[in-house]
Design a protein around this motif. Structure first.
Motif, short mmCIF file in Angstrom:
data_model
loop_
_atom_site.label_atom_id
_atom_site.label_comp_id
_atom_site.label_asym_id
_atom_site.label_seq_id
_atom_site.Cartn_x
_atom_site.Cartn_y
_atom_site.Cartn_z
N GLY A 1 2.45 3.27 -2.53
CA GLY A 1 1.28 3.98 -2.78
C GLY A 1 0.74 4.99 -3.07
O GLY A 1 0.32 6.04 -3.11
N GLN A 2 -0.34 4.80 -2.15
CA GLN A 2 -1.13 4.91 -1.30
C GLN A 2 -0.73 6.16 0.05
O GLN A 2 -2.13 6.85 -0.02
CB GLN A 2 -2.19 3.80 -0.61
N ARG B 1 -9.47 4.14 2.74
CA ARG B 1 -8.84 5.66 2.27
C ARG B 1 -8.54 6.06 3.78
O ARG B 1 -8.70 5.51 5.07
CB ARG B 1 -9.51 6.42 1.65
N GLU C 1 0.73 5.50 7.87
CA GLU C 1 -0.35 5.11 7.12
C GLU C 1 -0.18 3.98 6.70
O GLU C 1 -1.45 3.58 6.35
CB GLU C 1 0.07 6.29 6.35
N LEU D 1 -4.00 1.53 6.94
CA LEU D 1 -4.35 1.11 5.48
C LEU D 1 -4.76 -0.38 5.25
O LEU D 1 -5.54 -0.99 4.91
CB LEU D 1 -3.49 1.57 3.84
N ASN E 1 -11.21 -1.36 -0.02
CA ASN E 1 -11.71 0.22 -0.10
C ASN E 1 -11.59 1.61 0.79
O ASN E 1 -12.02 2.14 1.01
CB ASN E 1 -13.16 -0.08 -0.23
N VAL F 1 0.99 -1.20 0.23
CA VAL F 1 0.18 -0.38 0.09
C VAL F 1 0.88 1.36 0.46
O VAL F 1 0.51 2.69 -0.07
CB VAL F 1 -0.83 -0.36 1.29
#
Length: 127
Positions: free
Chosen positions: A74-75, A106, A94, A98, A104, A72
């Motif tokens: 890249g998010q 965010r 972060e 996630l 889903n 994750v």
């Protein structure tokens, strides 16, 4: 599902962790009783302070592998060069939020930081 992802320095106390989680929840006007899980990198999750803060907040403790955090990467909204050098991922707080928030997932916003820890809040459909 609402998750608090935490990154921290070694020798952290449950009081320090609880402070950063409550601060992050407050940024989004979320009461602590809405929190479903506290998440961090698997090595940090063994620290007794994490079990204690999870108990205090009545939240599940989720240990995330470095591979999961990398998936994750890249998010995430912010990056830590120190974490990137040490763990090979751009963020613990972060990315953990996630991963634990699941499908889903965010981030509600960028992580918040104290001198000893960072915390990010994510919402998702669960694992």
């Amino acid at each position: 599902m609402i998750v608090a992802g935490i990154g921290c320095r070694r020798e952290i106390t449950a009081d320090d962790l609880e402070k950063v989680v409550r601060r992050a929840l407050g940024m989004f006007d979320l009461p602590a009783d809405r929190l479903d899980a506290v998440a961090t990198e698997s090595d940090k999750a063994t620290d007794p302070a994490f079990a204690e803060v999870s108990r205090r907040l009545s939240a599940e403790l989720v240990a995330c592998t470095v591979d999961e955090l990398e998936e994750v990467g890249g998010q995430v909204l912010t990056r830590s060069n120190r974490v990137l050098e040490a763990k090979g991922v751009p963020s613990i707080a972060e990315a953990s939020a996630l991963v634990a928030a699941g499908r889903n997932a965010r981030l509600l916003g960028a992580r918040v930081a104290t001198m000893l820890a960072t915390c990010a809040i994510a919402r998702g459909d669960g694992r």
